[in-house]
Design a protein around this motif. Structure first.
Motif, mmCIF file in Angstrom:
data_model
loop_
_atom_site.group_PDB
_atom_site.id
_atom_site.type_symbol
_atom_site.label_atom_id
_atom_site.label_comp_id
_atom_site.label_asym_id
_atom_site.label_seq_id
_atom_site.Cartn_x
_atom_site.Cartn_y
_atom_site.Cartn_z
ATOM 1 N N UNK A 1 0.803 -1.185 0.021
ATOM 2 C CA UNK A 1 0.166 -0.280 -0.350
ATOM 3 C C UNK A 1 1.035 1.326 -0.231
ATOM 4 N N UNK A 2 0.326 1.953 -0.675
ATOM 5 C CA UNK A 2 0.881 3.845 -0.979
ATOM 6 C C UNK A 2 0.179 4.370 -0.499
ATOM 7 N N UNK A 3 0.050 5.780 0.614
ATOM 8 C CA UNK A 3 -0.278 6.052 1.431
ATOM 9 C C UNK A 3 0.342 7.328 1.897
ATOM 10 N N UNK A 4 -0.297 8.410 2.359
ATOM 11 C CA UNK A 4 0.082 9.185 2.729
ATOM 12 C C UNK A 4 0.244 9.929 4.175
ATOM 13 N N UNK A 5 1.295 10.322 4.422
ATOM 14 C CA UNK A 5 0.639 11.020 6.448
ATOM 15 C C UNK A 5 -0.624 11.790 6.877
ATOM 16 N N UNK A 6 -0.783 11.029 7.258
ATOM 17 C CA UNK A 6 -2.398 11.524 7.435
ATOM 18 C C UNK A 6 -3.574 11.416 7.261
ATOM 19 N N UNK A 7 -4.570 12.104 7.073
ATOM 20 C CA UNK A 7 -5.783 11.122 6.136
ATOM 21 C C UNK A 7 -5.980 11.649 5.092
ATOM 22 N N UNK A 8 -5.733 10.545 4.005
ATOM 23 C CA UNK A 8 -6.106 10.900 3.032
ATOM 24 C C UNK A 8 -7.594 11.773 2.268
ATOM 25 N N UNK A 9 -6.877 12.339 1.266
ATOM 26 C CA UNK A 9 -8.318 13.723 1.165
ATOM 27 C C UNK A 9 -8.251 14.103 -0.464
ATOM 28 N N UNK A 10 -8.816 14.097 -1.161
ATOM 29 C CA UNK A 10 -8.985 14.565 -2.686
ATOM 30 C C UNK A 10 -7.967 16.075 -3.117
#
Length: 373
Positions: A287-296
């Motif tokens: 999985x590739x995600x971001x620090x903090x909550x994902x948002x658009x």
């Protein structure tokens, strides 16, 4: 009405710094060509910010005569706005008009500072998302280019399939849209490459993510490409300059012996049960995600997009080192520019084949759409 005979030097200078356009904020009307007949004419008025008589608009007993022939006190205006600024001194104060003049002339300077070799071909690619048509326009793309490039043509290179009646919950949609994208690319862009064309391309795309990834794969051979992102706040395609503390995170599965899956939880969270619902439990989920909550709307800067490219390249190499040259299942929830760049990062002779899924409520969540080999 002006009573001062403005010098020819200052008249010419004002026409030059204003580019022959009305300097009233938001007008920008061309004052040397009739918009209906396209014939050359002079429809400009030279207005004084501080009136050249003490009794005139914004006039002053001492300063009116001192500034009467001062280029810094003159504005080029159309007839409508010349009348407006002289009729309403309460709204159109000296400071207000000076700021209008400054902004207009600085904008003209920045535009004309663009080097002659900084032209860019605008590519618009759009496809229906659900029942919604793609909201792309040449004008908004043109605005995003400034002040780094200028459009190489008065018309964009359009690759989208106009007036499509199919929607992305239909199998025929993916077959038709992928074929159209391939055909349009080969007709409108590939011949340029075959001729050794080194044009710069600016890419603006809104479509379901599997098609954007496919589009990126086709763009792979184009080195001089800049991909843009549609932002919600502010509503623009122009890359922002604000610094960001966003970082990408690559999460690895504990068990790396099963069917490889790469999930992008960036614009929204993709829970693993949704993957297992589509593929079963025999999966190794990366999985590739971001620090903090994902948002658009997190992807604001070009630097963040470059970081994403490096993260994906690292992920492709690492997944292949564990799983070998087998099929990689892609579950994307990410911004449009990242989808295009994912396709551009993928190398056909080196990387694992990709099967791309799309989330659709009519299909009861993720389902397989496009395979890239």
């Amino acid at each position: 009405m002006s009573v001062t005979s403005i010098s020819s030097k200052n008249k010419n200078l004002l026409w030059a710094v204003s580019a022959g356009r009305c300097e009233y904020a938001g007008c920008n009307k061309v004052l040397h060509t009739d918009i209906l007949t396209n014939k050359k004419c002079n429809s400009a008025y030279i207005a004084h910010i501080v009136g050249d008589e003490s009794t005139g608009p914004r006039g002053d007993v001492k300063r009116s005569k001192l500034l009467a022939n001062d280029i810094n006190n003159l504005m080029l205006l159309c007839d409508t706005h010349h009348r407006m600024v002289d009729a309403d001194e309460i709204t159109y104060t000296e400071s207000y008009l000076l700021e209008m003049k400054r902004q207009h002339e600085e904008r003209i300077k920045r535009i004309t500072d663009i080097a002659p070799n900084m032209s860019s071909e605008i590519i618009l690619y759009g496809a229906n998302i659900g029942v919604n048509n793609s909201p792309l326009s040449y004008q908004s793309a043109n605005e995003a280019l400034l002040y780094d490039y200028y459009p190489a043509s008065d018309y964009p290179i359009e690759l989208g399939y106009k007036n499509a009646s199919l929607t992305d919950d239909m199998d025929a949609y993916w077959i038709t849209e992928e074929a159209n994208l391939f055909t349009q690319f080969n007709l409108k862009i590939k011949p340029r490459l075959m001729q050794g064309n080194t044009d710069h391309y600016s890419v603006f795309a809104i479509a379901p993510q599997p098609l954007l990834i496919k589009f990126g794969v086709l763009l792979n051979d184009l080195n001089n490409v800049k991909v843009y992102q549609k932002h919600r706040e502010p509503s623009t395609w122009k890359w922002q300059t604000a610094s960001s503390d966003i970082e990408y995170i690559l999460r690895e599965p504990d068990d790396k012996t099963k069917v490889p899956v790469l999930v992008f939880s960036m614009s929204a969270t993709v829970t693993y049960d949704r993957i297992q619902k589509a593929l079963g439990n025999n999966t190794s989920i990366w999985e590739i995600t971001i620090n903090g909550a994902p948002n658009n709307d997190f992807l604001k800067t070009e630097a963040l997009l470059s970081d994403f490219r490096r993260t994906v390249r690292h992920a492709f190499d690492k997944i292949k080192s564990y799983h070998g040259y087998t099929g990689l299942h892609i579950f994307p929830a990410m911004p449009v520019s990242a989808s295009v760049e994912l396709g551009r990062v993928w190398m056909p002779k080196v990387d694992m084949p990709m099967t791309i899924y799309d989330a659709n409520k009519e299909k009861n969540d993720f389902y397989m759409t496009i395979t890239i080999k």
